[in-house]
Design an enzyme around this catalytic site. Structure first.
Site, PDB file in Angstrom:
ATOM      1  N   TYR A  32      76.243  14.098  13.973  1.00  0.00           N
ATOM      2  CA  TYR A  32      75.630  14.384  15.285  1.00  0.00           C
ATOM      3  C   TYR A  32      76.603  14.063  16.414  1.00  0.00           C
ATOM      4  O   TYR A  32      76.879  14.907  17.276  1.00  0.00           O
ATOM      5  CB  TYR A  32      74.329  13.575  15.454  1.00  0.00           C
ATOM      6  CG  TYR A  32      73.869  13.479  16.906  1.00  0.00           C
ATOM      7  CD1 TYR A  32      73.432  14.604  17.597  1.00  0.00           C
ATOM      8  CD2 TYR A  32      73.890  12.247  17.589  1.00  0.00           C
ATOM      9  CE1 TYR A  32      73.027  14.520  18.928  1.00  0.00           C
ATOM     10  CE2 TYR A  32      73.476  12.158  18.915  1.00  0.00           C
ATOM     11  CZ  TYR A  32      73.051  13.290  19.581  1.00  0.00           C
ATOM     12  OH  TYR A  32      72.660  13.214  20.897  1.00  0.00           O
ATOM     13  N   THR A  84      75.746  12.247  25.226  1.00  0.00           N
ATOM     14  CA  THR A  84      75.284  10.962  24.700  1.00  0.00           C
ATOM     15  C   THR A  84      76.405   9.926  24.692  1.00  0.00           C
ATOM     16  O   THR A  84      77.588  10.282  24.638  1.00  0.00           O
ATOM     17  CB  THR A  84      74.773  11.180  23.251  1.00  0.00           C
ATOM     18  OG1 THR A  84      74.624   9.926  22.603  1.00  0.00           O
ATOM     19  CG2 THR A  84      75.747  12.002  22.428  1.00  0.00           C
ATOM     20  N   ASP A  85      75.997   8.647  24.687  1.00  0.00           N
ATOM     21  CA  ASP A  85      76.991   7.565  24.555  1.00  0.00           C
ATOM     22  C   ASP A  85      77.547   7.484  23.129  1.00  0.00           C
ATOM     23  O   ASP A  85      78.547   6.813  22.888  1.00  0.00           O
ATOM     24  CB  ASP A  85      76.391   6.209  24.962  1.00  0.00           C
ATOM     25  CG  ASP A  85      75.197   5.760  24.129  1.00  0.00           C
ATOM     26  OD1 ASP A  85      74.741   6.524  23.250  1.00  0.00           O
ATOM     27  OD2 ASP A  85      74.707   4.634  24.363  1.00  0.00           O
ATOM     28  N   GLU A  86      76.884   8.180  22.181  1.00  0.00           N
ATOM     29  CA  GLU A  86      77.295   8.046  20.778  1.00  0.00           C
ATOM     30  C   GLU A  86      78.682   8.642  20.530  1.00  0.00           C
ATOM     31  O   GLU A  86      79.310   8.343  19.515  1.00  0.00           O
ATOM     32  CB  GLU A  86      76.241   8.664  19.850  1.00  0.00           C
ATOM     33  CG  GLU A  86      74.895   8.004  20.084  1.00  0.00           C
ATOM     34  CD  GLU A  86      73.832   8.302  19.045  1.00  0.00           C
ATOM     35  OE1 GLU A  86      74.169   8.631  17.897  1.00  0.00           O
ATOM     36  OE2 GLU A  86      72.644   8.181  19.393  1.00  0.00           O
ATOM     37  N   LYS A 121      78.438  16.488  19.232  1.00  0.00           N
ATOM     38  CA  LYS A 121      78.281  16.326  20.689  1.00  0.00           C
ATOM     39  C   LYS A 121      79.652  16.097  21.338  1.00  0.00           C
ATOM     40  O   LYS A 121      79.925  16.612  22.429  1.00  0.00           O
ATOM     41  CB  LYS A 121      77.341  15.156  21.011  1.00  0.00           C
ATOM     42  CG  LYS A 121      75.877  15.411  20.700  1.00  0.00           C
ATOM     43  CD  LYS A 121      75.245  16.552  21.512  1.00  0.00           C
ATOM     44  CE  LYS A 121      75.090  16.227  22.982  1.00  0.00           C
ATOM     45  NZ  LYS A 121      74.301  17.286  23.686  1.00  0.00           N
TER      46      LYS A 121
HETATM   47  P1  NAD Z   1      65.232  17.090  21.228  1.00  0.00           P
HETATM   48  O1  NAD Z   1      65.717  17.222  19.824  1.00  0.00           O
HETATM   49  O2  NAD Z   1      63.936  16.404  21.497  1.00  0.00           O
HETATM   50  O3  NAD Z   1      65.119  18.544  21.909  1.00  0.00           O
HETATM   51  C1  NAD Z   1      66.102  19.524  21.745  1.00  0.00           C
HETATM   52  C2  NAD Z   1      65.518  20.847  22.248  1.00  0.00           C
HETATM   53  O4  NAD Z   1      66.543  21.852  22.113  1.00  0.00           O
HETATM   54  C3  NAD Z   1      64.312  21.340  21.434  1.00  0.00           C
HETATM   55  O5  NAD Z   1      63.291  21.764  22.305  1.00  0.00           O
HETATM   56  C4  NAD Z   1      64.872  22.490  20.619  1.00  0.00           C
HETATM   57  O6  NAD Z   1      63.892  23.497  20.342  1.00  0.00           O
HETATM   58  C5  NAD Z   1      65.969  23.001  21.528  1.00  0.00           C
HETATM   59  N1  NAD Z   1      67.029  23.716  20.795  1.00  0.00           N
HETATM   60  C6  NAD Z   1      67.656  23.307  19.664  1.00  0.00           C
HETATM   61  N2  NAD Z   1      68.556  24.230  19.287  1.00  0.00           N
HETATM   62  C7  NAD Z   1      68.516  25.232  20.202  1.00  0.00           C
HETATM   63  C8  NAD Z   1      69.223  26.436  20.379  1.00  0.00           C
HETATM   64  N3  NAD Z   1      70.173  26.828  19.495  1.00  0.00           N
HETATM   65  N4  NAD Z   1      68.944  27.216  21.447  1.00  0.00           N
HETATM   66  C9  NAD Z   1      67.973  26.844  22.331  1.00  0.00           C
HETATM   67  N5  NAD Z   1      67.265  25.709  22.208  1.00  0.00           N
HETATM   68  C10 NAD Z   1      67.533  24.915  21.166  1.00  0.00           C
HETATM   69  O7  NAD Z   1      66.421  16.385  22.007  1.00  0.00           O
HETATM   70  P2  NAD Z   1      66.369  15.374  23.252  1.00  0.00           P
HETATM   71  O8  NAD Z   1      66.196  14.000  22.741  1.00  0.00           O
HETATM   72  O9  NAD Z   1      65.456  15.911  24.267  1.00  0.00           O
HETATM   73  O10 NAD Z   1      67.874  15.494  23.762  1.00  0.00           O
HETATM   74  C11 NAD Z   1      68.239  16.466  24.753  1.00  0.00           C
HETATM   75  C12 NAD Z   1      69.734  16.361  25.014  1.00  0.00           C
HETATM   76  O11 NAD Z   1      70.039  15.048  25.467  1.00  0.00           O
HETATM   77  C13 NAD Z   1      70.600  16.588  23.779  1.00  0.00           C
HETATM   78  O12 NAD Z   1      71.734  17.332  24.160  1.00  0.00           O
HETATM   79  C14 NAD Z   1      70.988  15.193  23.326  1.00  0.00           C
HETATM   80  O13 NAD Z   1      72.230  15.195  22.667  1.00  0.00           O
HETATM   81  C15 NAD Z   1      71.063  14.470  24.657  1.00  0.00           C
HETATM   82  N6  NAD Z   1      70.790  13.015  24.620  1.00  0.00           N
HETATM   83  C16 NAD Z   1      69.680  12.536  23.976  1.00  0.00           C
HETATM   84  C17 NAD Z   1      69.424  11.165  24.014  1.00  0.00           C
HETATM   85  C18 NAD Z   1      68.189  10.587  23.347  1.00  0.00           C
HETATM   86  O14 NAD Z   1      68.058   9.350  23.272  1.00  0.00           O
HETATM   87  N7  NAD Z   1      67.230  11.387  22.886  1.00  0.00           N
HETATM   88  C19 NAD Z   1      70.310  10.297  24.654  1.00  0.00           C
HETATM   89  C20 NAD Z   1      71.441  10.842  25.294  1.00  0.00           C
HETATM   90  C21 NAD Z   1      71.661  12.204  25.280  1.00  0.00           C
HETATM   91  P1  TYD Z   2      67.312   6.655  16.561  1.00  0.00           P
HETATM   92  O1  TYD Z   2      66.048   6.616  17.344  1.00  0.00           O
HETATM   93  O2  TYD Z   2      67.415   7.586  15.394  1.00  0.00           O
HETATM   94  O3  TYD Z   2      68.503   6.900  17.607  1.00  0.00           O
HETATM   95  P2  TYD Z   2      70.125   6.830  17.379  1.00  0.00           P
HETATM   96  O4  TYD Z   2      70.436   6.787  15.935  1.00  0.00           O
HETATM   97  O5  TYD Z   2      70.543   8.111  18.019  1.00  0.00           O
HETATM   98  O6  TYD Z   2      70.577   5.597  18.110  1.00  0.00           O
HETATM   99  O7  TYD Z   2      67.594   5.201  16.027  1.00  0.00           O
HETATM  100  C1  TYD Z   2      67.725   4.102  16.903  1.00  0.00           C
HETATM  101  C2  TYD Z   2      68.112   2.913  16.063  1.00  0.00           C
HETATM  102  O8  TYD Z   2      67.007   2.592  15.191  1.00  0.00           O
HETATM  103  C3  TYD Z   2      69.300   3.176  15.147  1.00  0.00           C
HETATM  104  O9  TYD Z   2      70.092   1.986  15.079  1.00  0.00           O
HETATM  105  C4  TYD Z   2      68.678   3.470  13.806  1.00  0.00           C
HETATM  106  C5  TYD Z   2      67.406   2.625  13.816  1.00  0.00           C
HETATM  107  N1  TYD Z   2      66.270   3.170  13.043  1.00  0.00           N
HETATM  108  C6  TYD Z   2      65.594   2.363  12.110  1.00  0.00           C
HETATM  109  O10 TYD Z   2      65.947   1.176  11.915  1.00  0.00           O
HETATM  110  N2  TYD Z   2      64.562   2.903  11.410  1.00  0.00           N
HETATM  111  C7  TYD Z   2      64.160   4.191  11.572  1.00  0.00           C
HETATM  112  O11 TYD Z   2      63.199   4.646  10.873  1.00  0.00           O
HETATM  113  C8  TYD Z   2      64.822   5.004  12.551  1.00  0.00           C
HETATM  114  C9  TYD Z   2      64.411   6.431  12.804  1.00  0.00           C
HETATM  115  C10 TYD Z   2      65.871   4.451  13.271  1.00  0.00           C
END
Ligand code: NAD
Ligand code: TYD
Length: 356
Positions: free
Chosen positions: A158, A132-134, A162
């Site tokens: 989080y 992630t960019d975070e 990561k």
């Molecule tokens: P998500 O929370 O929707 O899904 C995570 C999945 O991992 C779930 O299906 C969960 O059951 C599985 N999981 C959790 N712990 C586990 C373990 N110990 N063993 C096996 N499986 C396990 O997450 P996502 O949004 O799909 O993100 C996927 C990846 O992409 C993550 O690594 C996250 O850090 C990264 N990412 C997410 C975003 C975003 O905006 N959602 C952006 C950049 C990077």
């Molecule tokens: P989120 O979807 O949780 O992603 P991340 O924190 O990983 O960027 O949140 C996106 C943005 O939206 C973040 O600045 C937090 C804000 N947010 C709200 O304002 N209200 C909410 O209920 C949630 C879940 C997020």
């Protein structure tokens, strides 16, 4: 074949579905099925011999070693993680266990397997780590977007977990020679997104007549990428990324949260107007800010474009319309993920009234 971890979650499932729509190369899908994992998302693959789902933990070394020996994947694409910042603030244990310890154990199991491969398979093997960019922390309003050279400055439990996993992946390459590539992507949105994250939460709450909880002043900026564009970037990096490199992935779509919420309200006003004729925007409610809330993320994705020719296909306008339409068309998926666990989370984060 490839081994995908976390392929029942939001991005992993989109990746698996897109992969098998484009290729016949089989996928082993290892997922623990935490609250965020949902087999219903993979329903269309039921009976498809190209997809084998295995419920299990990435930290279960014997299980992972067995899968590697049995299936001899040419690559591991590692999505599995705990991914919600607000949950990491309530309690970070699962984040450390999965994102740090789990990634470490996965790396060790993969390294042991990889070190025994014949030279040509060894050279062709890839471990692609999805991050992630975070990990880069928060940007000032006028600061340039994150490049791959930006210092790691994670601020939430989080992002710290990561960042730790990224460092482990880097070290397993530098010390052990494991052929890794890492992607650091901005915020994703699209189909099958669990409604605890901003965009799906706002769609689901709006339709349920509930408040739309915007943290603080709502002027925090995120850089949004349609999930299928993230999946295409991962495929491209797997295909052509240089070993040991990291690639930032983003959509050049920086927007303040409140603007995102207003855009969703305007789309719903058009596509599913409220019975009383009022705008969904009247449901917007500013609530207490998230502790340690990062003010701005922005990705500079020029390296991925220059080196590998990747560009996103969707603009925010096309992607958010597709996303809202998807949620309108899939009320059963939404209803099923709003389980008891989901209601407990909403109560803990937003109060009892929000969970009613
Ligand atoms: P998500 O929370 O929707 O899904 C995570 C999945 O991992 C779930 O299906 C969960 O059951 C599985 N999981 C959790 N712990 C586990 C373990 N110990 N063993 C096996 N499986 C396990 O997450 P996502 O949004 O799909 O993100 C996927 C990846 O992409 C993550 O690594 C996250 O850090 C990264 N990412 C997410 C975003 C975003 O905006 N959602 C952006 C950049 C990077
Ligand atoms: P989120 O979807 O949780 O992603 P991340 O924190 O990983 O960027 O949140 C996106 C943005 O939206 C973040 O600045 C937090 C804000 N947010 C709200 O304002 N209200 C909410 O209920 C949630 C879940 C997020």
């Amino acid at each position: 074949m490839i081994l995908v971890t976390g392929g029942a979650g939001f991005i992993g499932a989109n990746f698996v579905l897109d992969w098998l729509a484009l290729h016949d190369e089989p996928v082993i899908n290892l997922d623990k099925l935490t609250y965020a994992g949902n087999l219903e998302t993979l329903d269309s693959l039921r009976g498809d011999a190209r997809h084998r789902f295995v419920q299990g933990d990435i930290g279960d070394t014997a299980l992972v070693a067995g899968l590697l020996t049995e299936h001899l994947p040419r690559a591991v694409v590692h999505f599995a993680a705990e991914s919600h910042v607000d949950r990491s603030i309530h309690g970070a244990e699962d984040f450390i266990q999965t994102n740090v310890v789990g990634t470490f154990r996965l790396l060790e199991a993969v390294r042991t397997h990889w070190s025994r491969l014949p030279d040509t398979d060894k050279a062709a093997f890839r471990f692609l780590h999805v991050s992630t960019d975070e990990v880069y922390g928060s940007l000032a309003p006028d600061a340039p977007a994150f490049t791959e050279k930006h210092a790691y400055e994670p601020n939430s439990p989080y992002s710290a977990s990561k960042a730790a996993s990224d460092h482990l992946v880097r070290a397993w390459h530098h010390t052990h020679g494991l052929p890794v590539v890492t992607t650091n992507c901005s915020n994703n949105y699209g189909p099958y997104h669990f409604p605890e994250k901003l965009i799906p939460l706002m769609i689901v709450n709006a339709l349920a007549g509930k408040p739309l909880p915007v943290y603080g002043d709502g002027m925090q900026v995120r850089d949004w990428l349609y999930v299928k564009d993230h999946c295409s970037a991962i495929r491209r990096v797997l295909e052509a990324g240089a070993v040991g490199e990291t690639y930032n992935v983003g959509g050049w779509n920086e927007k303040p949260n409140v603007e995102i919420v207003r855009t969703i309200c305007a789309l719903l006003d058009e596509l599913r107007p409220r019975a009383d004729g009022a705008s969904y925007a009247t449901q917007i409610t500013h609530v207490k800010d998230r502790p340690g809330h990062d003010r701005r993320y922005a990705i500079d994705a020029r390296k991925l474009e220059a080196d590998l020719g990747w560009k996103p296909v969707e603009t925010f306008e096309t992607g958010i319309r597709k996303t809202v339409l998807w949620y309108l068309d899939h009320p059963e998926w939404v209803a099923h993920v709003q389980s008891g666990e989901y209601r407990q989370w909403v109560k803990a984060q937003y109060g009892a009234a929000a969970a009613a």
